[in-house]
Design a protein around this motif. Structure first.
Motif, PDB file in Angstrom:
ATOM      1  N   UNK A  75       0.839  -1.211   0.000  1.00 30.56           N
ATOM      2  CA  UNK A  75       0.000   0.000   0.000  1.00 30.56           C
ATOM      3  C   UNK A  75       0.862   1.244   0.000  1.00 30.56           C
ATOM      4  N   UNK A  76       1.913   1.184   0.819  1.00 29.10           N
ATOM      5  CA  UNK A  76       2.801   2.334   0.957  1.00 29.10           C
ATOM      6  C   UNK A  76       3.511   2.606  -0.374  1.00 29.10           C
ATOM      7  N   UNK A  77       3.920   1.520  -1.032  1.00 25.71           N
ATOM      8  CA  UNK A  77       4.605   1.672  -2.318  1.00 25.71           C
ATOM      9  C   UNK A  77       3.707   2.364  -3.342  1.00 25.71           C
ATOM     10  N   UNK A  78       2.460   1.875  -3.434  1.00 30.87           N
ATOM     11  CA  UNK A  78       1.555   2.497  -4.413  1.00 30.87           C
ATOM     12  C   UNK A  78       1.310   3.953  -4.052  1.00 30.87           C
ATOM     13  N   UNK A  79       1.238   4.199  -2.718  1.00 28.71           N
ATOM     14  CA  UNK A  79       1.043   5.585  -2.270  1.00 28.71           C
ATOM     15  C   UNK A  79       2.209   6.460  -2.739  1.00 28.71           C
ATOM     16  N   UNK A  80       3.434   5.931  -2.583  1.00 29.57           N
ATOM     17  CA  UNK A  80       4.635   6.674  -3.003  1.00 29.57           C
ATOM     18  C   UNK A  80       4.610   6.920  -4.514  1.00 29.57           C
ATOM     19  N   UNK A  81       4.247   5.845  -5.246  1.00 32.37           N
ATOM     20  CA  UNK A  81       4.199   5.962  -6.710  1.00 32.37           C
ATOM     21  C   UNK A  81       3.232   7.064  -7.123  1.00 32.37           C
TER      22      UNK A  81
ATOM     23  N   UNK B 152       3.532  14.579  -8.598  1.00 32.19           N
ATOM     24  CA  UNK B 152       4.577  15.602  -8.670  1.00 32.19           C
ATOM     25  C   UNK B 152       4.972  15.840 -10.142  1.00 32.19           C
ATOM     26  N   UNK B 153       5.152  14.712 -10.863  1.00 31.60           N
ATOM     27  CA  UNK B 153       5.546  14.835 -12.272  1.00 31.60           C
ATOM     28  C   UNK B 153       4.465  15.555 -13.061  1.00 31.60           C
ATOM     29  N   UNK B 154       3.230  15.153 -12.778  1.00 30.75           N
ATOM     30  CA  UNK B 154       2.096  15.765 -13.487  1.00 30.75           C
ATOM     31  C   UNK B 154       2.099  17.279 -13.274  1.00 30.75           C
ATOM     32  N   UNK B 155       2.320  17.662 -11.998  1.00 28.71           N
ATOM     33  CA  UNK B 155       2.305  19.102 -11.699  1.00 28.71           C
ATOM     34  C   UNK B 155       3.418  19.829 -12.435  1.00 28.71           C
ATOM     35  N   UNK B 156       4.611  19.196 -12.447  1.00 20.23           N
ATOM     36  CA  UNK B 156       5.742  19.826 -13.137  1.00 20.23           C
ATOM     37  C   UNK B 156       5.445  20.025 -14.618  1.00 20.23           C
TER      38      UNK B 156
END
Lengths: 144, 169
Positions: free
Chosen positions: A94-100, A106-110
């Motif tokens: 769950x944590x991994x998917x959350x990080x992804x 972040x990438x989308x915003x950039x």
């Protein structure tokens, strides 16, 4: 057993010097019912001792169920550790998917920021081109 | 040692364990629990039992120690307070006896004795163990056992005489 003898034994009995055999003699005499009045207290004592010995432990002796319980506890701990392992595993995923997801956000915003910048600059150029068009149109009208 | 062997060893003295536990813990329920617990402890250490010459004496010592522990623990001490003013109901046995009250009196008198005397009188006068065995069970010198026993017997007798005379006069 004659009374004098019993009296002697009783004295020894009080001093805790009688043997088991002598105590059996006393017990037989005092529980027999025909007791001299001045020795009556011994009758109560020996009667009590005799009936006390009749009391028994009537419950069944359990040796297995408790053992079973102990085994259960062992299995319970195994089960608990498996559950723990599983939950850690799931939690990690769950944590991994959350990080992804965070990374993607972040990438989308950039990217969108970059695109916005590009589009605003393009718009500036368009405006300039629009003024150029107006200018050209006016020049054409005048030249006609 | 399998289960039936174990039971063969234990059965002859389980009642003695129970009676000693009841003598010390007063309530029947507590004594039953204690007996069950002790037999189970014995069962768990069944490998060791084979080495003991006298399992019975060992069991009685265990009973004594276990009951002392129970009495010392706070929970049990609360229970004894409750039980000291609770009337003993020895149903079927007592009915056979003419002097029921006087016999019950003996029970209460023994209850009032110090723990050590209680155990010794239980082991000697009720269970009829010989002195050597008692010494081993309570871990005392023979003279000390005799003194305690003599004191207990005299105390009971004197109390009975006092009560009896009081009733007459």
């Amino acid at each position: 057993m004659e009374l004098a003898n019993i009296e002697k034994l009783v004295q020894k009995y009080l001093d805790a010097e009688t043997t088991l055999q002598e105590e059996t003699t006393l017990r037989n005499y005092f529980t027999g019912g025909d007791v001299a009045p001045h020795l009556q207290e011994y009758e109560y004592m020996f009667n009590y001792f005799t009936i006390s010995k009749d009391e028994t432990y009537t419950k069944t002796i359990q040796l297995e169920p408790k053992k079973f319980k102990k085994k259960n506890l062992k299995w319970l701990s195994v089960a608990a550790s498996v559950v723990l392992l599983f939950s850690v595993f799931v939690g990690k995923q769950q944590y991994d998917t959350h990080l992804q997801r965070q990374e993607a956000q972040r990438q989308f915003e950039q990217i969108s920021k970059g695109l916005r910048l590009l589009s605003s600059n393009l718009q500036k150029g368009e405006q300039a081109v629009a003024t150029l068009y107006t200018y050209e149109n006016t020049v054409k009208k005048i030249l006609k | 040692m399998n289960q039936s062997d174990f039971l063969k060893v234990v059965l002859p003295f389980k009642d003695k364990v129970f009676r000693l536990a009841k003598r010390l813990l007063v309530s029947t329920e507590e004594a039953e629990d204690a007996t069950q617990e002790l037999l189970f402890k014995l069962w768990r250490s069944k490998e060791k039992i084979a080495d003991y010459k006298n399992v019975e004496a060992f069991a009685m010592t265990m009973t004594k120690n276990y009951c002392y522990d129970r009495l010392k623990s706070k929970q049990a001490s609360n229970l004894t307070l409750v039980h000291s003013n609770y009337k003993e109901k020895e149903t079927s046995l007592d009915k056979k006896i003419e002097h029921r009250d006087s016999v019950n009196q003996v029970h209460r008198l023994i209850e009032d004795l110090p723990e050590q005397q209680k155990i010794i009188i239980q082991l000697r006068d009720i269970e009829q163990y010989d002195f050597d065995e008692i010494c081993k069970m309570v871990d005392m010198k023979p003279t000390a056992v005799r003194v305690a026993l003599s004191r207990a017997r005299k105390t009971i007798r004197e109390a009975l005489i006092k009560k009896h005379n009081y009733g007459v006069s």
